[in-house]
Design an enzyme around this catalytic site. Structure first.
Site, PDB file in Angstrom:
ATOM      1  N   GLN A 117      44.312  82.167  42.383  1.00  0.00           N
ATOM      2  CA  GLN A 117      43.235  81.726  43.254  1.00  0.00           C
ATOM      3  C   GLN A 117      42.323  80.729  42.539  1.00  0.00           C
ATOM      4  O   GLN A 117      41.409  80.195  43.154  1.00  0.00           O
ATOM      5  CB  GLN A 117      42.418  82.937  43.711  1.00  0.00           C
ATOM      6  CG  GLN A 117      43.199  83.930  44.553  1.00  0.00           C
ATOM      7  CD  GLN A 117      42.401  85.200  44.826  1.00  0.00           C
ATOM      8  OE1 GLN A 117      42.137  85.993  43.924  1.00  0.00           O
ATOM      9  NE2 GLN A 117      42.000  85.395  46.067  1.00  0.00           N
ATOM     10  N   ASP A 120      41.421  75.927  38.018  1.00  0.00           N
ATOM     11  CA  ASP A 120      41.138  75.380  36.689  1.00  0.00           C
ATOM     12  C   ASP A 120      42.363  74.959  35.889  1.00  0.00           C
ATOM     13  O   ASP A 120      42.237  74.349  34.826  1.00  0.00           O
ATOM     14  CB  ASP A 120      40.317  76.380  35.860  1.00  0.00           C
ATOM     15  CG  ASP A 120      40.940  77.782  35.813  1.00  0.00           C
ATOM     16  OD1 ASP A 120      42.187  77.887  35.752  1.00  0.00           O
ATOM     17  OD2 ASP A 120      40.176  78.767  35.837  1.00  0.00           O
ATOM     18  N   HIS A 135      44.497  78.013  46.034  1.00  0.00           N
ATOM     19  CA  HIS A 135      43.321  77.273  46.490  1.00  0.00           C
ATOM     20  C   HIS A 135      43.283  75.844  45.971  1.00  0.00           C
ATOM     21  O   HIS A 135      42.241  75.190  46.023  1.00  0.00           O
ATOM     22  CB  HIS A 135      42.047  78.013  46.072  1.00  0.00           C
ATOM     23  CG  HIS A 135      41.894  79.340  46.735  1.00  0.00           C
ATOM     24  ND1 HIS A 135      41.140  80.376  46.213  1.00  0.00           N
ATOM     25  CD2 HIS A 135      42.424  79.827  47.894  1.00  0.00           C
ATOM     26  CE1 HIS A 135      41.210  81.425  47.019  1.00  0.00           C
ATOM     27  NE2 HIS A 135      41.984  81.113  48.032  1.00  0.00           N
ATOM     28  N   CYS A 143      42.300  61.940  49.765  1.00  0.00           N
ATOM     29  CA  CYS A 143      41.515  61.196  50.745  1.00  0.00           C
ATOM     30  C   CYS A 143      41.672  61.860  52.104  1.00  0.00           C
ATOM     31  O   CYS A 143      42.793  62.101  52.557  1.00  0.00           O
ATOM     32  CB  CYS A 143      41.976  59.742  50.819  1.00  0.00           C
ATOM     33  SG  CYS A 143      41.147  58.793  52.136  1.00  0.00           S
ATOM     34  N   GLY A 234      41.852  90.134  37.685  1.00  0.00           N
ATOM     35  CA  GLY A 234      40.553  89.480  37.729  1.00  0.00           C
ATOM     36  C   GLY A 234      40.148  88.949  39.080  1.00  0.00           C
ATOM     37  O   GLY A 234      39.515  87.898  39.159  1.00  0.00           O
TER      38      GLY A 234
END
Length: 301
Positions: A117, A120, A135, A143, A234
């Site tokens: 999820q 990073d 995500h 764009c 987590g």
């Protein structure tokens, strides 16, 4: 009246207590075929805060929603100013022991897949392959008009050129890369358009209030069907984007194991919840399986 997305969750039932024994996780991994679903909690040891844990960013910060971003030029200015600053912190973040453990489990053939999820990229940096970014990723920009993708580093360079001297001190950085800045600090920050068509640029991430693309959801559902068990790392499972896969696994009779220090919305579906820091818990699991986090295997138990 516009509905706000679900940002928090409070238990309304008695949930099974957590344990500090990671042995069930080691047992599941030893069997193989484990599908990992990770959330913001796995990246906190890399210096990226989570949303809902102790000191989580939701206590001081409401994430940008898709509706606000697309409906307001001022909201986009505020987002890109904060994200431009936050991107530097994300760029300095390094994978931690939790990420390296997941990568090691994958190299040893114990995983059927990894769904994250997080936006990073730290799982991939640690060496995990074929990670499904539920995500999206902050490393890409899309764009909204022509659909063209571009690297975030290129946008960072363009924003720096358009805003010379922009270097405010942020009160904090959030899991979505959004830095905490006041409106005065944002000032007249200049947002740049798509170089192909002049359209609105958006990070290639799923904002709160935005749906995960259906093909990506179905791919994740297929991974759940192909797995022998589900390991949540987590995540509070507050939002349905991750909770639905836990429910799917439980309904199919597949064991669900959770490593998260706080109770989660998926606890009642889980065989166990290990209440330990991710890095310590997964390092212990790796040791019990005879796996070192640099990928060199010792004797298996």
């Amino acid at each position: 009246m516009r509905m706000r997305p679900t940002l928090s969750w409070t238990p309304t039932e008695d949930l099974p207590p957590g344990t500090t024994d990671p042995e069930p996780v080691a047992d599941a991994l030893g069997t193989g075929g484990v599908l990992v679903i990770s959330g913001a909690g796995i990246s906190t040891e890399s210096g990226i805060p989570d949303y809902r844990g102790e000191g989580g960013s939701l206590s001081r910060h409401t994430p940008m929603t898709y509706q606000d971003f697309t409906g307001s030029a001022q909201a986009r200015r505020r987002y890109w100013a904060r994200s431009h600053l936050g991107w530097r912190t994300f760029g300095r973040a390094r994978s931690n022991a939790g990420h390296r453990a997941v990568a090691a489990f994958g190299r040893h053939g114990l995983l059927s897949g990894v769904i994250t999820q997080n936006v990073d990229g730290l799982h991939q940096a640690a060496g995990s392959e074929d990670v499904v970014e539920l995500h999206g990723s902050l490393a890409r920009v899309v764009c909204l008009s022509c659909g063209a993708f571009s690297p975030r580093r290129e946008l960072a360079e363009r924003l720096a050129e358009a805003n010379p001297g922009f270097d405010p001190v942020a009160a904090g950085i959030n899991p979505d890369g959004d830095a905490d800045l006041t409106d005065a600090q944002v000032g007249d920050f200049r947002v740049v358009p798509c170089t192909s068509c002049g359209g609105i640029l958006k990070p290639d991430v799923v904002f709160f209030g935005e749906a995960v693309p259906p093909p990506r959801v179905e791919h994740c559902r297929a991974l759940v069907r192909e797995s022998t068990s589900l390991l949540v790392l987590g995540s509070s499972l507050t939002v349905m984007s991750g909770l639905r896969f836990v429910r799917q696994a439980a309904q199919a009779g597949k064991p669900v194991l959770i490593v998260n220090r706080e109770p989660t919305r998926g606890d009642r579906h889980a065989l166990t919840r290990v209440s330990l820091p991710l890095g310590a818990a997964l390092t212990t699991v790796a040791e019990r399986l005879g796996i070192t986090l640099d990928g060199q295997a010792a004797a298996r138990r």
